[in-house]
Design a protein around this motif. Structure first.
Motif, short mmCIF file in Angstrom:
data_model
loop_
_atom_site.label_atom_id
_atom_site.label_comp_id
_atom_site.label_asym_id
_atom_site.label_seq_id
_atom_site.Cartn_x
_atom_site.Cartn_y
_atom_site.Cartn_z
N ILE A 314 25.88 32.20 45.41
CA ILE A 314 25.48 32.30 44.00
C ILE A 314 25.81 30.98 43.33
CG2 ILE A 314 25.77 33.55 41.83
CD1 ILE A 314 24.44 35.16 44.02
N ASP A 315 24.81 30.09 43.30
CA ASP A 315 25.01 28.80 42.64
C ASP A 315 24.67 28.94 41.16
OD1 ASP A 315 22.25 28.93 42.58
OD2 ASP A 315 21.94 27.37 44.08
N ALA A 319 23.13 32.19 39.28
CA ALA A 319 23.96 32.86 38.27
C ALA A 319 23.18 33.04 36.97
CB ALA A 319 25.24 32.07 38.03
N ARG A 320 22.39 32.04 36.58
CA ARG A 320 21.58 32.16 35.36
C ARG A 320 20.54 33.27 35.53
NH1 ARG A 320 21.97 26.51 35.37
NH2 ARG A 320 19.94 26.30 36.40
N LEU A 321 19.92 33.34 36.71
CA LEU A 321 18.90 34.37 36.94
C LEU A 321 19.55 35.76 36.95
CD1 LEU A 321 16.02 35.21 37.51
CD2 LEU A 321 16.41 34.74 39.94
N PHE A 322 20.69 35.91 37.60
CA PHE A 322 21.39 37.19 37.58
C PHE A 322 21.74 37.58 36.14
CE2 PHE A 322 22.04 36.85 42.16
CZ PHE A 322 22.05 38.18 42.55
N CYS A 353 15.64 27.20 49.92
CA CYS A 353 14.63 26.27 49.40
C CYS A 353 15.00 25.74 48.02
CB CYS A 353 13.27 26.97 49.33
SG CYS A 353 12.63 27.53 50.92
N GLY A 354 16.18 26.15 47.51
CA GLY A 354 16.63 25.69 46.21
C GLY A 354 16.06 26.48 45.04
#
Length: 400
Positions: A314-315, A319-322, A353-354
């Motif tokens: 969880i980069d 984290a922003r998407l979660f 894939c980033g």
């Protein structure tokens, strides 16, 4: 739902729970076990028709070649079904990726083929949660988006080999993930709606050991026992396990009559690395163990396979998407949490894939990969609403 915008509320109100359940029942009636190629073809046809109502062009893409190692050590081509790809508004400024899989873990001869109602609102059946329910609600969310906000760009990829590692679709998955702002994958959530957070990786290896046959009583010294060498290799590799690297020697094929020194063994090993450093350590351990066992036992060893699912941390982007999914859920009256898991899926490949990804956007259900698999039917509408609101907010720049 008071905090939803007018557009978001309109999208949610368009969702058709009955249509979603009908799709699940229709699709789950088709056996699409990964190795059931006619079943996967039938499923691909039905999905092409269903997703074909969306703008864009649906393509069925041939699988990439995949090799398999048999119990006799021979390498052969392994067949897979075609993968479905839909691209909508490829020139849009911001684009998303939605992924799922049409295959299940239940082969054509598996006893689990029919659906039953466990209780009102809980449907038991093969693939109802994993993931024909997810595909049904993904489509419904997109239909609502197209009716309310027909300007969003996205790709849909539904592969036919996820349950066996996505070996024939990995390159395609990486291709369609390129440049996406975010990705949603429709693996089932837990029964309470909890999402999968960080995931470890996985790698599967088939290690072929060639020794030399000899009579076990008359001249055993002339033999080179492949089973013994494979066992030594299994013990060596198992010794590399740690809290961040699980190593499971799972099977040895080979051997024959008791009076013959076996000249062939095939060792199957699964690795579960927690991060990229553990992948590097595992690869080095395999190389060292193979070289030393080959020398010590005077055998030849060939290694097949690799790490097909990179770890998914969880980069900051994830984290922003979660956080966005959680906020969308809160505005819909859904409490959304997540926790790390040892399982793997296409979300691992997408994250590598980033691209930020939440990979359990599917229906609530449980007991997947068993004859007790179940779908909580009310979650079809819940999770379709969660997807629709999340996608609208991504398109509005919520992740920027």
């Amino acid at each position: 739902m008071e905090k939803l915008t007018v557009t978001e509320r309109a999208a949610v109100e368009r969702l058709d729970a009955g249509a979603m359940l009908a799709r699940v029942e229709r699709w789950a009636a088709i056996n699409s076990g990964t190795r059931n190629l006619p079943g996967c073809a039938a499923m691909a046809t039905m999905l092409s028709e269903a997703f074909g109502v969306l703008p864009g062009t649906v393509r069925l893409i041939d699988p990439a070649p995949v090799q398999a190692v048999g119990a006799d050590g021979a390498v052969s081509e392994l067949s897979h079904g075609q993968h479905l790809h839909l691209s909508v508004r490829p020139d849009a400024r911001l684009r998303m990726l939605l992924t799922g899989h049409m295959d299940t873990v239940y082969p054509a001869d598996h006893p689990f083929q029919a659906m039953t109602w466990r209780e009102p609102g809980v449907l038991n059946g093969p693939g109802v949660a994993d993931m024909k329910g997810g595909l049904a609600l993904m489509l419904e969310a997109l239909l609502a988006i197209e009716a309310i906000a027909p300007h969003i760009g996205y790709d849909v990829l539904i592969n036919a080999d996820e349950e066996t590692g996505s070996l024939s679709s990995a390159a395609l998955l990486a291709e369609v993930a390129h440049g996406k702002a975010a990705a949603l994958t429709y693996e089932p959530a837990l029964p309470d709606g909890t999402l999968a957070g960080a995931r470890g990786g996985t790698g599967n290896f088939s290690i072929v050991v060639h020794g030399r046959a000899a009579h076990a009583g008359r001249n055993p010294e002339d033999g080179r026992n492949a089973i013994v060498a494979a066992g030594a290799l299994a013990v060596r590799l198992h010794g590399e396990r740690s809290p961040r690297l699980a190593v499971n020697p799972a099977r040895v094929d080979g051997g024959g009559p008791n009076n013959v020194v076996p000249d062939l063994a095939v060792l199957r090993v699964n690795f579960r690395p927690a991060d990229a450093a553990e992948i590097a350590r595992a690869r080095a351990a395999i190389d060292t163990a193979v070289a030393e066992v080959a020398t010590a036992h005077d055998v030849t060893i060939a290694v097949h396979g690799g790490f097909n699912r990179p770890p998914k941390p969880i980069d900051a982007g994830a984290a922003r998407l979660f956080g966005l999914v959680q906020a969308s859920g809160a505005d819909l009256g859904q409490a959304i949490g997540w926790r790390d898991t040892g399982g793997v899926c296409d979300g691992n490949n997408i994250a590598a894939c980033g691209v930020p990804v939440v990979d359990t956007m599917g229906a609530r259900g449980g007991a997947i990969h068993s004859m007790e698999e179940f779908l909580i039917v009310d979650s079809l509408a819940e999770r379709a609403a969660l997807s629709a609101v999340t996608m609208l907010r991504i398109a509005d720049g919520a992740l920027a």
